[in-house]
Design a protein around this motif. Structure first.
Motif, PDB file in Angstrom:
ATOM      1  N   ASN A  95       0.853  -1.176   0.000  1.00  0.00           N
ATOM      2  CA  ASN A  95       0.000   0.000   0.000  1.00  0.00           C
ATOM      3  C   ASN A  95       0.891   1.228   0.000  1.00  0.00           C
ATOM      4  O   ASN A  95       1.821   1.319   0.811  1.00  0.00           O
ATOM      5  CB  ASN A  95      -0.894  -0.009   1.239  1.00  0.00           C
ATOM      6  CG  ASN A  95      -1.816   1.177   1.309  1.00  0.00           C
ATOM      7  OD1 ASN A  95      -1.484   2.211   1.881  1.00  0.00           O
ATOM      8  ND2 ASN A  95      -2.974   1.049   0.694  1.00  0.00           N
ATOM      9  N   ASP A  97       1.228   5.650  -0.742  1.00  0.00           N
ATOM     10  CA  ASP A  97       0.671   6.987  -0.959  1.00  0.00           C
ATOM     11  C   ASP A  97       1.539   7.719  -1.977  1.00  0.00           C
ATOM     12  O   ASP A  97       2.725   7.948  -1.738  1.00  0.00           O
ATOM     13  CB  ASP A  97       0.644   7.779   0.342  1.00  0.00           C
ATOM     14  CG  ASP A  97      -0.399   7.271   1.313  1.00  0.00           C
ATOM     15  OD1 ASP A  97      -0.201   7.438   2.526  1.00  0.00           O
ATOM     16  OD2 ASP A  97      -1.412   6.713   0.852  1.00  0.00           O
ATOM     17  N   ARG A  99       2.006  10.943  -4.886  1.00  0.00           N
ATOM     18  CA  ARG A  99       1.626  12.210  -5.518  1.00  0.00           C
ATOM     19  C   ARG A  99       2.117  12.141  -6.957  1.00  0.00           C
ATOM     20  O   ARG A  99       3.324  12.032  -7.204  1.00  0.00           O
ATOM     21  CB  ARG A  99       2.268  13.388  -4.781  1.00  0.00           C
ATOM     22  CG  ARG A  99       1.726  14.743  -5.218  1.00  0.00           C
ATOM     23  CD  ARG A  99       2.531  15.880  -4.579  1.00  0.00           C
ATOM     24  NE  ARG A  99       2.609  15.812  -3.132  1.00  0.00           N
ATOM     25  CZ  ARG A  99       1.705  16.312  -2.316  1.00  0.00           C
ATOM     26  NH1 ARG A  99       0.637  16.926  -2.807  1.00  0.00           N
ATOM     27  NH2 ARG A  99       1.857  16.222  -1.007  1.00  0.00           N
ATOM     28  N   PRO A 105      -3.010  16.194  -5.501  1.00  0.00           N
ATOM     29  CA  PRO A 105      -3.325  15.501  -4.245  1.00  0.00           C
ATOM     30  C   PRO A 105      -2.641  14.140  -4.175  1.00  0.00           C
ATOM     31  O   PRO A 105      -2.258  13.564  -5.200  1.00  0.00           O
ATOM     32  CB  PRO A 105      -4.852  15.348  -4.297  1.00  0.00           C
ATOM     33  CG  PRO A 105      -5.190  15.423  -5.743  1.00  0.00           C
ATOM     34  CD  PRO A 105      -4.185  16.344  -6.356  1.00  0.00           C
ATOM     35  N   ILE A 106      -2.489  13.645  -2.946  1.00  0.00           N
ATOM     36  CA  ILE A 106      -1.916  12.329  -2.741  1.00  0.00           C
ATOM     37  C   ILE A 106      -3.014  11.283  -2.879  1.00  0.00           C
ATOM     38  O   ILE A 106      -4.106  11.434  -2.331  1.00  0.00           O
ATOM     39  CB  ILE A 106      -1.276  12.241  -1.337  1.00  0.00           C
ATOM     40  CG1 ILE A 106      -0.092  13.201  -1.252  1.00  0.00           C
ATOM     41  CG2 ILE A 106      -0.841  10.816  -1.032  1.00  0.00           C
ATOM     42  CD1 ILE A 106       0.466  13.341   0.147  1.00  0.00           C
ATOM     43  N   HIS A 107      -2.711  10.246  -3.638  1.00  0.00           N
ATOM     44  CA  HIS A 107      -3.648   9.136  -3.789  1.00  0.00           C
ATOM     45  C   HIS A 107      -3.048   7.879  -3.169  1.00  0.00           C
ATOM     46  O   HIS A 107      -1.832   7.682  -3.183  1.00  0.00           O
ATOM     47  CB  HIS A 107      -3.983   8.902  -5.256  1.00  0.00           C
ATOM     48  CG  HIS A 107      -4.828   9.991  -5.859  1.00  0.00           C
ATOM     49  ND1 HIS A 107      -6.156  10.144  -5.568  1.00  0.00           N
ATOM     50  CD2 HIS A 107      -4.506  10.993  -6.716  1.00  0.00           C
ATOM     51  CE1 HIS A 107      -6.644  11.188  -6.235  1.00  0.00           C
ATOM     52  NE2 HIS A 107      -5.648  11.713  -6.924  1.00  0.00           N
ATOM     53  N   ASN A 108      -3.936   7.012  -2.672  1.00  0.00           N
ATOM     54  CA  ASN A 108      -3.518   5.758  -2.061  1.00  0.00           C
ATOM     55  C   ASN A 108      -3.738   4.608  -3.030  1.00  0.00           C
ATOM     56  O   ASN A 108      -4.803   4.511  -3.646  1.00  0.00           O
ATOM     57  CB  ASN A 108      -4.315   5.531  -0.776  1.00  0.00           C
ATOM     58  CG  ASN A 108      -3.874   4.284  -0.037  1.00  0.00           C
ATOM     59  OD1 ASN A 108      -4.500   3.239  -0.143  1.00  0.00           O
ATOM     60  ND2 ASN A 108      -2.787   4.402   0.698  1.00  0.00           N
ATOM     61  N   TYR A 109      -2.748   3.756  -3.156  1.00  0.00           N
ATOM     62  CA  TYR A 109      -2.805   2.644  -4.106  1.00  0.00           C
ATOM     63  C   TYR A 109      -2.515   1.320  -3.397  1.00  0.00           C
ATOM     64  O   TYR A 109      -1.690   1.262  -2.472  1.00  0.00           O
ATOM     65  CB  TYR A 109      -1.782   2.839  -5.231  1.00  0.00           C
ATOM     66  CG  TYR A 109      -2.025   4.045  -6.078  1.00  0.00           C
ATOM     67  CD1 TYR A 109      -1.500   5.283  -5.735  1.00  0.00           C
ATOM     68  CD2 TYR A 109      -2.801   3.962  -7.244  1.00  0.00           C
ATOM     69  CE1 TYR A 109      -1.729   6.411  -6.505  1.00  0.00           C
ATOM     70  CE2 TYR A 109      -3.020   5.084  -8.033  1.00  0.00           C
ATOM     71  CZ  TYR A 109      -2.482   6.296  -7.651  1.00  0.00           C
ATOM     72  OH  TYR A 109      -2.712   7.405  -8.431  1.00  0.00           O
TER      73      TYR A 109
END
Length: 120
Positions: A95, A97, A99, A105-109
């Motif tokens: 997982n 975080d 940018r 914005p920061i996205h979570n993958y």
């Protein structure tokens, strides 16, 4: 952005495995990176995390046995697992975080998961 996890497999109790998870795509910066796991019939749980400043956090169940690390040049997070126990058997997910661009914005993958089986 894609996350590619690898390194899972079958290992005997007491053995070791090293998981890797590489991020690819349009990446400006990576913040926190981590590993989670989900055993059959159980909820997904945190295993370990590492911040951009390399501060680490571990679940009590893996402290002293697992080590999380990261290679920022390769956009990769690792999980070294030693002294493995049957209760460590689970699908492990990375997982991250990310940018994608400066100011975005920061996205979570989430990665696709890699199976770890500890059995004799």
């Amino acid at each position: 952005v894609q996350l590619q996890a690898s390194g899972g497999g079958l290992v005997q109790p007491g053995g070791s495995l090293r998981l890797s998870c590489a991020a690819s795509g349009t990446i400006f910066s990576i913040n926190a990176m981590g590993w989670y796991r989900q055993a059959p019939g159980k909820q997904r749980e945190l295993v370990a995390t590492i911040t951009s400043g390399r501060t680490t956090n571990y679940a009590d169940s893996v402290k002293g046995r697992f080590t999380i690390s990261r290679d920022n040049a390769k956009n990769t997070v690792y999980l070294q697992m030693n002294s493995l126990k049957p209760e460590d058997t689970a699908v492990y997910f990375c997982n991250v975080d990310i940018r994608a661009r400066g100011g975005a914005p920061i996205h979570n993958y989430w990665g696709q998961g890699t199976q770890v089986t500890v059995s004799s």
